[in-house]
Design an enzyme around this catalytic site. Structure first.
Site, PDB file in Angstrom:
ATOM      1  CG  ASN A  18     -14.849 -11.513  14.629  1.00  0.00           C
ATOM      2  OD1 ASN A  18     -14.648 -12.336  15.523  1.00  0.00           O
ATOM      3  ND2 ASN A  18     -14.279 -11.844  13.466  1.00  0.00           N
ATOM      4  CG  HIS A 107      -4.068  -8.976  12.713  1.00  0.00           C
ATOM      5  ND1 HIS A 107      -4.184  -8.236  11.794  1.00  0.00           N
ATOM      6  CD2 HIS A 107      -3.105  -9.668  12.264  1.00  0.00           C
ATOM      7  CE1 HIS A 107      -3.185  -8.236  10.874  1.00  0.00           C
ATOM      8  NE2 HIS A 107      -2.617  -9.376  11.142  1.00  0.00           N
TER       9      HIS A 107
END
Ligand code: GAR
Length: 192
Positions: A18, A107
């Site tokens: 990420n 998440h």
């Protein structure tokens, strides 16, 4: 008048896919800079990714996060937003107070399902599989004092079949994260 550059601190604990995606997304954007990468683990591959891009990084242990606010605050000095990109340490209250609605977490589940203590990474995908869920997804949210319970910014879903395994679920999540996280960050930080 030129607007000031928006500076991001990205917090990581592991691989850093990420992080890499965020760095690449904002690479040619003069309005946004990934200023520093903070890891609680010195062996996180994310640190190598930061180095490859010439971005400064700092290692701050879990204990230091809890006990040395000045170390953490000096690392994020001048940063406008904190991005949690696979960061597995609880964000201390002093930081949340200083960055209200300026700490963004990703998440790998559809919160409020599969959130809270012990729910991270592969543990989530195993729990999702064990429960026979027909879909899963990602939640991008602001961080508050309650674990995984801050205001949602965006959710993205993906269907699951009986053939999915925790590994294939992880791959599907990875695709969603790569497709959406940077653009959601951009919307939030450029909204002001
Ligand atoms: C990502 O799937 C992220 O959603 C998850 O950790 C992975 C990090 O991957 N975060 C959590 O589980 C937070 N509770 P990466 O290091 O390759 O970006």
């Amino acid at each position: 008048m030129d607007k000031k550059t928006i500076r991001l601190a990205v917090f990581v604990s592991g691989n850093g896919t990420n992080l890499e995606n965020i760095i690449n997304y904002f690479h040619d954007d003069k309005a946004v800079e990934v200023s520093v990468v903070v890891s609680n683990r010195e062996d996180a591959f994310a640190l190598q990714r930061a180095k490859n891009h010439g971005i400064p990084s700092v290692v701050i242990s879990r204990k230091q996060f809890a006990e040395e606010p000045e170390t953490v605050l000096s690392a994020v000095k001048d940063c406008d937003y904190i991005i949690l990109a696979g960061f597995l340490v609880r964000v201390p209250d002093y930081l949340i107070e200083l960055y209200p609605n300026r700490i963004i977490n990703i998440h790998p589940a559809l919160l409020p399902k599969y959130g809270g203590k012990g729910m991270y990474g592969h543990h989530i995908h195993e729990a999702v599989k064990a429960a026979g869920e027909k879909e899963t997804g990602i939640t991008i949210h602001f961080v508050n004092n309650e674990l995984d319970a801050g205001e949602h910014i965006a959710q993205y879903r993906v269907a699951l079949t009986d053939d999915d395994t925790p590994d294939t679920i992880a791959e599907k999540i990875h695709v969603l994260e790569q497709a959406h996280f940077p653009e959601v960050i951009e919307k939030v930080i450029k909204a002001e």
